[in-house]
Design a protein around this motif. Structure first.
Motif, PDB file in Angstrom:
ATOM      1  N   ILE A  28      -3.274  -8.814   1.255  1.00  0.00           N
ATOM      2  CA  ILE A  28      -3.716  -7.351   0.953  1.00  0.00           C
ATOM      3  C   ILE A  28      -2.297  -6.468   0.215  1.00  0.00           C
ATOM      4  O   ILE A  28      -0.966  -6.414   1.527  1.00  0.00           O
ATOM      5  CB  ILE A  28      -3.643  -7.013   2.252  1.00  0.00           C
ATOM      6  N   GLY A  29      -2.309  -5.910  -0.959  1.00  0.00           N
ATOM      7  CA  GLY A  29      -1.324  -5.730  -1.128  1.00  0.00           C
ATOM      8  C   GLY A  29      -1.245  -6.611  -2.613  1.00  0.00           C
ATOM      9  O   GLY A  29      -0.354  -7.798  -1.935  1.00  0.00           O
ATOM     10  N   LEU A  30      -1.227  -6.430  -3.967  1.00  0.00           N
ATOM     11  CA  LEU A  30      -1.120  -7.449  -4.920  1.00  0.00           C
ATOM     12  C   LEU A  30      -0.177  -6.895  -5.743  1.00  0.00           C
ATOM     13  O   LEU A  30       0.291  -7.271  -6.968  1.00  0.00           O
ATOM     14  CB  LEU A  30      -1.827  -7.908  -5.768  1.00  0.00           C
ATOM     15  N   PHE A  53       5.824  -8.470  -3.919  1.00  0.00           N
ATOM     16  CA  PHE A  53       5.504  -9.560  -3.180  1.00  0.00           C
ATOM     17  C   PHE A  53       4.721 -10.299  -2.907  1.00  0.00           C
ATOM     18  O   PHE A  53       4.268 -11.654  -2.861  1.00  0.00           O
ATOM     19  CB  PHE A  53       5.779  -9.020  -2.105  1.00  0.00           C
ATOM     20  N   GLY A  54       3.386  -9.550  -2.231  1.00  0.00           N
ATOM     21  CA  GLY A  54       2.150 -10.023  -2.561  1.00  0.00           C
ATOM     22  C   GLY A  54       1.272 -11.332  -3.442  1.00  0.00           C
ATOM     23  O   GLY A  54       0.895 -12.260  -3.535  1.00  0.00           O
ATOM     24  N   SER A  55       1.520 -10.660  -4.524  1.00  0.00           N
ATOM     25  CA  SER A  55       0.882 -11.868  -6.041  1.00  0.00           C
ATOM     26  C   SER A  55       1.435 -13.058  -6.311  1.00  0.00           C
ATOM     27  O   SER A  55       1.418 -14.182  -5.862  1.00  0.00           O
ATOM     28  CB  SER A  55       1.124 -10.749  -7.218  1.00  0.00           C
ATOM     29  N   ASP A  92      -6.523  -5.878  -3.307  1.00  0.00           N
ATOM     30  CA  ASP A  92      -5.136  -4.442  -3.861  1.00  0.00           C
ATOM     31  C   ASP A  92      -6.526  -3.384  -4.117  1.00  0.00           C
ATOM     32  O   ASP A  92      -7.729  -3.051  -4.850  1.00  0.00           O
ATOM     33  CB  ASP A  92      -4.528  -4.130  -5.322  1.00  0.00           C
ATOM     34  N   ARG A  93      -6.183  -2.473  -4.108  1.00  0.00           N
ATOM     35  CA  ARG A  93      -6.875  -1.315  -4.420  1.00  0.00           C
ATOM     36  C   ARG A  93      -6.563  -0.365  -6.183  1.00  0.00           C
ATOM     37  O   ARG A  93      -6.926   0.697  -6.826  1.00  0.00           O
ATOM     38  CB  ARG A  93      -7.096   0.002  -3.481  1.00  0.00           C
ATOM     39  N   ASP A  94      -5.666  -1.376  -6.367  1.00  0.00           N
ATOM     40  CA  ASP A  94      -5.577  -0.495  -8.055  1.00  0.00           C
ATOM     41  C   ASP A  94      -6.294  -1.996  -8.815  1.00  0.00           C
ATOM     42  O   ASP A  94      -5.621  -2.821  -8.990  1.00  0.00           O
ATOM     43  CB  ASP A  94      -3.359  -0.928  -7.812  1.00  0.00           C
ATOM     44  N   ALA A 146     -10.437  -2.780  -3.489  1.00  0.00           N
ATOM     45  CA  ALA A 146     -10.994  -2.489  -2.477  1.00  0.00           C
ATOM     46  C   ALA A 146      -9.571  -1.658  -1.509  1.00  0.00           C
ATOM     47  O   ALA A 146      -8.458  -1.988  -2.084  1.00  0.00           O
ATOM     48  CB  ALA A 146     -11.276  -3.494  -1.595  1.00  0.00           C
ATOM     49  N   ASP A 147      -9.968  -0.397  -1.024  1.00  0.00           N
ATOM     50  CA  ASP A 147      -9.289   0.287   0.212  1.00  0.00           C
ATOM     51  C   ASP A 147      -8.965  -0.640   1.507  1.00  0.00           C
ATOM     52  O   ASP A 147      -9.957  -0.374   2.406  1.00  0.00           O
ATOM     53  CB  ASP A 147      -9.504   1.604   0.294  1.00  0.00           C
ATOM     54  N   ALA A 148      -7.432  -1.421   1.286  1.00  0.00           N
ATOM     55  CA  ALA A 148      -8.026  -1.923   3.168  1.00  0.00           C
ATOM     56  C   ALA A 148      -7.225  -0.771   4.159  1.00  0.00           C
ATOM     57  O   ALA A 148      -7.331  -1.263   5.428  1.00  0.00           O
ATOM     58  CB  ALA A 148      -6.625  -2.840   3.083  1.00  0.00           C
ATOM     59  N   THR A 149      -7.595   0.103   3.904  1.00  0.00           N
ATOM     60  CA  THR A 149      -7.271   0.935   5.443  1.00  0.00           C
ATOM     61  C   THR A 149      -8.465   1.263   5.411  1.00  0.00           C
ATOM     62  O   THR A 149      -8.941   2.524   6.663  1.00  0.00           O
ATOM     63  CB  THR A 149      -6.689   2.610   4.661  1.00  0.00           C
ATOM     64  N   ASP A 150      -9.695   0.833   4.792  1.00  0.00           N
ATOM     65  CA  ASP A 150     -10.914   1.309   5.010  1.00  0.00           C
ATOM     66  C   ASP A 150     -11.921  -0.197   6.236  1.00  0.00           C
ATOM     67  O   ASP A 150     -12.053  -0.829   5.877  1.00  0.00           O
ATOM     68  CB  ASP A 150     -11.558   1.461   3.957  1.00  0.00           C
ATOM     69  N   ALA A 154       0.938  -7.264   2.450  1.00  0.00           N
ATOM     70  CA  ALA A 154       2.017  -6.886   1.373  1.00  0.00           C
ATOM     71  C   ALA A 154       2.118  -5.491   0.874  1.00  0.00           C
ATOM     72  O   ALA A 154       2.658  -5.248   0.172  1.00  0.00           O
ATOM     73  CB  ALA A 154       1.813  -7.843   0.417  1.00  0.00           C
ATOM     74  N   ILE A 155       1.912  -4.585   1.686  1.00  0.00           N
ATOM     75  CA  ILE A 155       2.420  -3.258   1.357  1.00  0.00           C
ATOM     76  C   ILE A 155       3.476  -2.585   1.716  1.00  0.00           C
ATOM     77  O   ILE A 155       3.349  -3.045   2.816  1.00  0.00           O
ATOM     78  CB  ILE A 155       1.125  -1.805   1.819  1.00  0.00           C
ATOM     79  N   GLY A 156       4.464  -2.068   0.547  1.00  0.00           N
ATOM     80  CA  GLY A 156       5.675  -1.324   1.799  1.00  0.00           C
ATOM     81  C   GLY A 156       5.755  -0.267   1.590  1.00  0.00           C
ATOM     82  O   GLY A 156       6.461   0.436   2.706  1.00  0.00           O
ATOM     83  N   ASP A 157       5.745   0.721   0.056  1.00  0.00           N
ATOM     84  CA  ASP A 157       5.851   1.747   0.052  1.00  0.00           C
ATOM     85  C   ASP A 157       5.465   2.460   1.005  1.00  0.00           C
ATOM     86  O   ASP A 157       5.825   3.391   1.772  1.00  0.00           O
ATOM     87  CB  ASP A 157       5.623   2.217  -1.040  1.00  0.00           C
ATOM     88  N   ASN A 158       3.742   2.299   0.896  1.00  0.00           N
ATOM     89  CA  ASN A 158       2.964   3.502   1.293  1.00  0.00           C
ATOM     90  C   ASN A 158       2.821   2.762   3.056  1.00  0.00           C
ATOM     91  O   ASN A 158       2.071   2.007   3.192  1.00  0.00           O
ATOM     92  CB  ASN A 158       1.737   3.125   0.744  1.00  0.00           C
TER      93      ASN A 158
END
Ligand code: ATP
Length: 142
Positions: free
Chosen positions: A10-12, A15-17, A34-36, A53-57, A75-79
């Motif tokens: 989750i999160g590309l 790091f994630g990619s 990734d939501r992007d 997709a939004d992984a918080t849903d 693999a989401i960091g900043d948020n």
């Protein structure tokens, strides 16, 4: 050959990619989320599956069948809020092994409380790794 493991990443971002590409090259199945849309497009030819997709849903994670994966990596960091929410949902859905990246000690502490199985501090962990490489006798071979 070792059998293929199913990972959800989750999160590309950087790091994630990199992680998901390497897991794929090692012969494993990877679902990248990734939501992007741009990030997902960049990885679509490399990964087994990739979705915007939004992984918080919670419904989104359910519909993707994430709970059936062997391992999910946040693999989401900043948020930090999104990272924590995604980790909570993955644990609640019953994913066997949840791994998450933390940017600060505080972030790591919260992830630990949630029950994340393995917390990665990329810069800190890499610093330790490089230190070990620098004192290795083989260093002079480079
Ligand atoms: P890196 O250093 O790996 O590039 P980072 O630590 O800067 O990443 P972010 O940029 O916050 O971390 O997140 C990495 C990726 O996670 C981004 O591509 C971002 O679009 C994605 N992301 C953030 N929040 C969500 C979310 N709720 N659902 C899905 N993907 C998300």
């Amino acid at each position: 050959m070792a059998s293929s493991i199913q990972y959800a990443v989750i999160g590309l971002g950087r790091f994630g990619s990199s992680l998901s590409k390497e897991l794929t090259e090692l012969g494993h199945e990877v679902l990248g989320i990734d939501r992007d849309e741009e990030k997902v497009d960049e990885m679509s030819d490399i990964l087994t599956h990739s979705v915007v997709a939004d992984a918080t849903d919670e419904e989104v994670l359910r519909s993707l069948g994430v709970r059936n994966f062997d391992c999910a990596v946040v693999a989401i960091g900043d948020n930090i809020q999104a990272s924590i929410m995604a980790a909570i949902l993955l644990k609640e859905l019953g994913v066997k092994t949840v791994v998450a990246k933390a940017l600060t000690d505080q972030h790591g502490k919260v992830l630990e409380k949630i029950g994340v199985d393995r917390i990665i501090f990329p810069e800190r962990d890499m610093g330790i790794r490089v230190a070990h490489q620098l004192v290795s006798p083989n260093l002079l071979d480079f």
